[in-house]
Structures are given as structure tokens and as C-alpha cells.
Scaffold this motif. Structure first.
Motif, short mmCIF file in Angstrom:
data_model
loop_
_atom_site.label_atom_id
_atom_site.label_comp_id
_atom_site.label_asym_id
_atom_site.label_seq_id
_atom_site.Cartn_x
_atom_site.Cartn_y
_atom_site.Cartn_z
N ASP A 233 0.85 -1.19 0.00
CA ASP A 233 0.00 0.00 0.00
C ASP A 233 0.89 1.24 0.00
O ASP A 233 2.09 1.16 0.32
CB ASP A 233 -0.93 0.01 1.22
CG ASP A 233 -2.10 0.98 1.04
OD1 ASP A 233 -2.32 1.43 -0.11
OD2 ASP A 233 -2.79 1.28 2.03
N LEU A 234 0.31 2.37 -0.36
CA LEU A 234 1.00 3.65 -0.40
C LEU A 234 0.45 4.58 0.67
O LEU A 234 -0.76 4.60 0.92
CB LEU A 234 0.81 4.32 -1.76
CG LEU A 234 1.77 3.99 -2.90
CD1 LEU A 234 1.18 4.51 -4.21
CD2 LEU A 234 3.13 4.64 -2.67
N ASP A 235 1.33 5.39 1.31
CA ASP A 235 0.81 6.42 2.20
C ASP A 235 0.76 7.76 1.47
O ASP A 235 1.14 7.86 0.29
CB ASP A 235 1.63 6.49 3.50
CG ASP A 235 3.06 7.00 3.28
OD1 ASP A 235 3.37 7.47 2.16
OD2 ASP A 235 3.86 6.91 4.22
N ASP A 236 0.31 8.80 2.16
CA ASP A 236 0.13 10.10 1.52
C ASP A 236 1.45 10.74 1.10
O ASP A 236 1.48 11.63 0.24
CB ASP A 236 -0.61 11.05 2.47
CG ASP A 236 -2.05 10.63 2.69
OD1 ASP A 236 -2.59 9.92 1.81
OD2 ASP A 236 -2.64 11.00 3.73
N GLU A 237 2.55 10.31 1.72
CA GLU A 237 3.85 10.88 1.40
C GLU A 237 4.56 10.13 0.28
O GLU A 237 5.66 10.50 -0.13
CB GLU A 237 4.74 10.89 2.65
CG GLU A 237 4.20 11.79 3.75
CD GLU A 237 5.07 11.75 4.99
OE1 GLU A 237 5.71 10.70 5.23
OE2 GLU A 237 5.12 12.76 5.71
N GLY A 238 3.95 9.06 -0.20
CA GLY A 238 4.53 8.32 -1.30
C GLY A 238 5.38 7.13 -0.91
O GLY A 238 5.97 6.47 -1.78
N PHE A 239 5.47 6.83 0.38
CA PHE A 239 6.22 5.65 0.81
C PHE A 239 5.39 4.38 0.55
O PHE A 239 4.18 4.38 0.76
CB PHE A 239 6.58 5.73 2.29
CG PHE A 239 7.57 6.82 2.61
CD1 PHE A 239 8.91 6.67 2.31
CD2 PHE A 239 7.15 8.00 3.21
CE1 PHE A 239 9.83 7.66 2.61
CE2 PHE A 239 8.05 9.01 3.51
CZ PHE A 239 9.40 8.84 3.20
N ILE A 240 6.07 3.34 0.12
CA ILE A 240 5.40 2.07 -0.16
C ILE A 240 5.63 1.12 1.01
O ILE A 240 6.77 0.90 1.44
CB ILE A 240 5.94 1.44 -1.46
CG1 ILE A 240 5.63 2.35 -2.66
CG2 ILE A 240 5.35 0.05 -1.67
CD1 ILE A 240 6.17 1.84 -3.98
N TYR A 241 4.55 0.57 1.52
CA TYR A 241 4.61 -0.42 2.60
C TYR A 241 4.31 -1.79 2.01
O TYR A 241 3.32 -1.95 1.28
CB TYR A 241 3.58 -0.11 3.69
CG TYR A 241 3.82 1.19 4.44
CD1 TYR A 241 4.25 1.17 5.76
CD2 TYR A 241 3.61 2.42 3.83
CE1 TYR A 241 4.46 2.36 6.47
CE2 TYR A 241 3.82 3.61 4.51
CZ TYR A 241 4.24 3.57 5.83
OH TYR A 241 4.45 4.74 6.52
N THR A 242 5.13 -2.77 2.32
CA THR A 242 4.92 -4.13 1.81
C THR A 242 4.74 -5.10 2.97
O THR A 242 5.23 -4.86 4.08
CB THR A 242 6.09 -4.60 0.94
OG1 THR A 242 7.24 -4.81 1.78
CG2 THR A 242 6.43 -3.58 -0.14
N CYS A 243 4.07 -6.21 2.71
CA CYS A 243 3.96 -7.28 3.69
C CYS A 243 4.29 -8.60 3.01
O CYS A 243 4.12 -8.75 1.79
CB CYS A 243 2.56 -7.33 4.32
SG CYS A 243 1.23 -7.81 3.20
#
Length: 486
Positions: A233-243
Motif C-alpha cells: 500500500d502507499l501512504d500520503d507521502e509516497g512511501f510504499i509499505y509491503t507485507c
């Protein structure tokens, strides 16, 4: 007192059929207050479009509409934010030349908040379909004809996102080298965010033997590869979170990646999911967490979905555990096989691919207070968060996150002894040391004159005693010499 607290917590969590818990400073699971309660379960029949068939993903767009991937029905269902009214159904798509196409068991969806472009991971069509809300196709991404992509592998998209620059990232079901990355025009760029291999004793031993093996032995030996990314998923700042959904993968379970692909959560002392395998009385089984989906809420909280237990683990943006809720069961708030998670406002929605439903959890009063305190704290308003943290402890006297917040706020206020007290309750050596340094500095500053006087007096007293002792020894020696002469 502990018995009273335990009884109170169990009584409050009785609205759910499962035990609501959190972790204390010793990493022990203890009863806690519920941050969310299951309010209702929504099926396709409830929406008037016929039953869902193994739905696999859900996404909230910039207009607070929900897009549901109805996998076996080969369609995308669009509803309002409350999951009450169907806004539209995408089951046929039109190319620029006027020809049409349909989906074949799609598994993932993403909508760009900047352009309203829809990205669909069309799994069994081996493609990513890019279109608008009318179903007009602007781009189709298929298997890359590149040396970087093994041509013997099938292109099997499971999840898809796109960043603000239009770059497209695709999780592929048979790839363990990270997410496939494409430009906005569909040109393959390589892989992004690959996991590292878990450095277990077996891996180290295999590495050693390969070093001393012959080429023939190496060719026959099994390769150690990392687990592949499951969702992101992406946050509002553009960082990508993976699981990563794996029982063997201990590192890189959850990652926060910057544009260069560096994991910003490296070194973060957080256990994602249950700290140890947990026994579930409903199913009579031990569960070890496997995070199958991740979602970043508007306030930056991280919602993780556990496939094995059907639980949702919510963390703040710093990786501190806030709530655990959900279970594996047939009752409301329980799941058979979770697939995806999404949030909107004070609600969290979870897709069950076997029940063919979407369960809606609503924030409780306790959850609201925790979120207010957490948001103030994470925004740097430590002192303003102090009263909400105290209020949290009135609900749950064992809530570790409140101890940490109060310790930080008291440290800012200069109440070092109070800060040390709550840091100790939270079992946080880092915060305790910071508070102790402040207390030590303050103590020395307030008592410097007294300390100097005491030191001077002690030195003088010691000096006088040493002088008298030496004089005494000299007199004794002189008396002994005189006695011998006589």
C-alpha cells in the motif's frame, strides 16, 4: 487490584465473541479494551447484485467510494462509503479501437488519487488493465519481453499500485525478487523492494558447504531464496509499505520503502502480528501470524491482516501496537479466510473470500481516545497528549502505549522522576535513561553548592585523619626505639 482489572477488561470485551487482548511490557498477551467492534457484515445479496464469489481485494478511492474485486464473478463492484448502495459495476472494458474485453479472476485493484485511473491485476488473463471509471482501457501490461524477466514464467498479477509519478508496481504470484516495476507507459524497469534471505543456521550452513563444494555439487544443491511480497500500500507521502505472508520469513515481514527501495523499518524493534504462536479456543489450534494484506490509514496507522488467525493488528506510524481484534470463526467479527483490508474514517472493512462478505468494524470510545492521544504524540504535541493518555489508562490500566506516551510528555515538562516511573512501567530502557539523565543533571544543578561543601569537608576530614594517623604511627615508632635503647 490485578484481579479487578482483569475482570473489568473481560467484561468490557464481552461484546465480541473472542478475547480482546494486547501485549504488556513483558510481551505477554493480556486482556484489553476493544479498539474496534464488528458492526455488520455485508454480502453481494445485501447490495442487490447477487452473491459475491471469492472477493479478493477492496480499495477506497479519492471520492470515498469502495471498489471491490469480485474475483470469481469477474467484475469490479463500486459502492458508496457505507457499503449500502452500488454506484457501478465494471465487467466489460473497451479498447481505443472499439473492441471489448472482460476480466478473468482478477485479484487486486488500485485507483490513483491524482488521476482517478484504475489499475486492475487481472490474474488469469496474465495482465494489468489500466482504465477509467467507464471501463475505457488506456494501457494493458503483459509479460515483459526482457532478459530481466524469466520468459518461462507466467505473468500472474496479484496486487498493483501506482505512485504519484505514474510508475506501476505489480506483485506477481510466482516472483520472489520483489515487485515488478513499470513506467507509466508500461515499460518494464526491473524489480523493487525484494526481501532478504532469513539468516538462519540452515542458511549459514548451506552457504559454508557451497563454498567448499565442487561445481557439480553446487548445481545439484537447493537454492535459498527469500519469500515474495504478498501485498502493499502507499501512504500520503509516497512511501510504499509491503507485507510478506510467510511463517519462515522473520525479517522484512513489514517494510516501509523509500523511492530507492531502502527499508526505513530496518532496526525497528517491532513484532508484526502475534509475538508468539497463540492458542485459539474457538478452533483449538495454535496460530503463527502470516500477514497477507496491509493498509495505511489516513492518520498513518498501519493495519495488518493476519491470514492464520483472522485477526487485525493495528500499529501507529512508529510501529507501536495499538489494537488486536477479529478471529477465526463463523460469528460476526470472525472470518473463515481473510483476503484484504481497507479503512475509511473510523471504520475498517475486511474481505472474507470464503464467506463472500465484507465485515465492517467501527471504532469504540476507547479506540477514539487512543487515536487522539497517538496522533497528538506522533505530531509532536507531547504535552497536549498527556491528558488523553491518562484517560486511556482509566479504560485499561495495563496499556503499554499510554505508559510510553506519558513518560515522553513528563520528560518534556521536566518531571524526570515521573517520566522514569512510567518508563519503568513500560519497560523502556531508552526512555528511562533519557529521563534519568535529565534527573541527574537537575539534581547536580540544584545541589552543586552543597555537594562541593560536602566534598571539601570530606577531603579536609580525611586529610586530618591521615595526618593524625601518620603522627600516631611516628610516635609509636619513636616510643619503640627509645624502649630498645633503654
Amino acid at each position: 487490584m490485578m484481579t479487578a482489572v482483569f475482570s473489568m477488561n473481560l467484561a468490557v470485551s464481552a461484546d465480541e465473541h473472542y478475547d480482546v487482548y494486547n501485549y504488556d511490557r513483558w510481551s505477554e498477551a493480556i486482556p484489553s479494551q476493544a479498539g474496534y467492534l464488528a458492526e455488520r457484515s455485508v454480502s453481494g445479496e445485501d447490495l442487490g447484485i447477487g452473491d459475491f464469489a471469492e472477493p479478493s481485494d477492496i480499495f477506497r478511492d479519492a471520492h470515498d467510494q469502495l471498489l471491490i474485486v469480485d474475483t470469481k464473478n469477474n467484475r469490479i463492484v463500486i459502492t458508496d462509503s457505507k457499503l449500502e448502495t452500488v454506484v457501478g459495476v465494471l465487467d466489460e472494458f473497451t479498447y481505443e479501437d472499439g473492441s471489448t474485453t472482460t476480466l478473468k479472476e482478477p485479484e487486486g485493484i488500485y485507483v490513483s488519487p491524482e488521476t482517478d485511473t484504475i489499475y486492475i491485476a487481472d490474474y488469469n488473463n496474465s495482465r494489468v488493465l489500466v482504465c477509467d471509471y467507464e471501463g475505457n482501457v488506456s494501457l494493458e501490461i503483459t509479460k515483459p519481453q526482457s532478459e530481466l524477466f524469466a520468459q518461462e514464467l507466467t505473468f500472474l498479477p496479484q496486487r498493483v499500485i501506482a505512485d504519484k509519478a505514474g510508475n506501476i508496481y505489480v506483485v506477481l504470484g510466482n516472483i520472489t525478487t520483489g515487485a515488478a516495476m513499470f513506467t507509466s507507459d508500461g515499460e518494464f524497469q526491473g524489480y523493487y523492494g525484494a526481501n532478504t534471505v532469513e539468516q538462519t543456521s540452515t542458511v549459514i550452513a548451506n552457504y559454508f558447504w557451497k563454498m567448499i563444494s565442487t561445481d557439480e555439487m553446487r548445481s545439484k544443491a537447493s537454492r535459498t531464496v527469500p519469500s515474495g511480497i504478498t501485498s502493499f500500500d502507499l501512504d500520503d507521502e509516497g512511501f510504499i509499505y509491503t507485507c510478506t505472508q510467510s511463517t519462515s520469513q522473520k525479517t522484512d515481514t513489514i517494510k516501509k520503502l523509500n523511492p530507492a527501495g531502502k527499508n526505513l523499518f530496518t532496526g525497528l524493534e517491532t513484532t508484526w502480528g502475534d509475538i508468539e504462536s497463540v492458542y485459539d479456543t474457538n478452533t483449538n489450534k495454535n496460530y503463527q501470524s502470516m500477514i497477507c494484506d496491509i493498509e495505511i490509514a489516513d492518520d498513518g496507522n498501519i493495519n495488518c491482516l493476519d491470514l492464520t488467525s483472522g485477526r487485525i493488528f493495528q500499529y501507529d506510524k512508529e510501529g507501536n501496537l495499538l489494537f488486536v481484534f477479529g478471529s477465526s470463526s463463523d460469528q460476526l467479527g470472525g472470518f473463515t479466510e481473510v483476503a484484504a483490508i481497507e479503512s475509511i474514517g473510523d471504520e475498517i472493512m475486511v474481505v472474507d473470500t470464503r464467506k463472500n462478505t465484507i465485515t465492517v468494524f467501527v471504532e469504540t470510545d476507547f479506540g477514539d481516545i487512543v487515536h487522539r492521544a497517538t496522533n497528538l504524540y506522533n505530531d509532536g504535541y507531547y504535552e497536549e497528549a498527556l491528558e488523553p493518555w491518562y484517560e486511556v489508562l482509566q479504560y485499561d490500566g495495563n496499556y503499554r502505549r499510554a505508559f510510553l506516551g506519558i513518560s515522553a510528555a513528563l520528560l518534556i515538562e521536566g518531571d524526570y522522576e515521573g517520566s522514569m516511573k512510567y518508563a519503568k512501567l513500560a519497560d523502556s530502557p531508552y526512555r528511562y535513561n533519557r529521563a534519568f539523565e535529565g534527573w541527574r543533571t537537575e539534581f547536580l544543578s540544584d545541589n552543586l553548592n552543597t555537594i562541593v561543601i560536602i566534598v571539601v569537608v570530606v577531603v579536609l576530614v580525611v586529610g586530618v585523619l591521615v595526618f593524625l594517623w601518620k603522627r600516631h604511627k611516628k610516635n609509636v615508632a619513636y616510643a619503640a626505639t627509645v624502649g630498645k635503647e633503654e
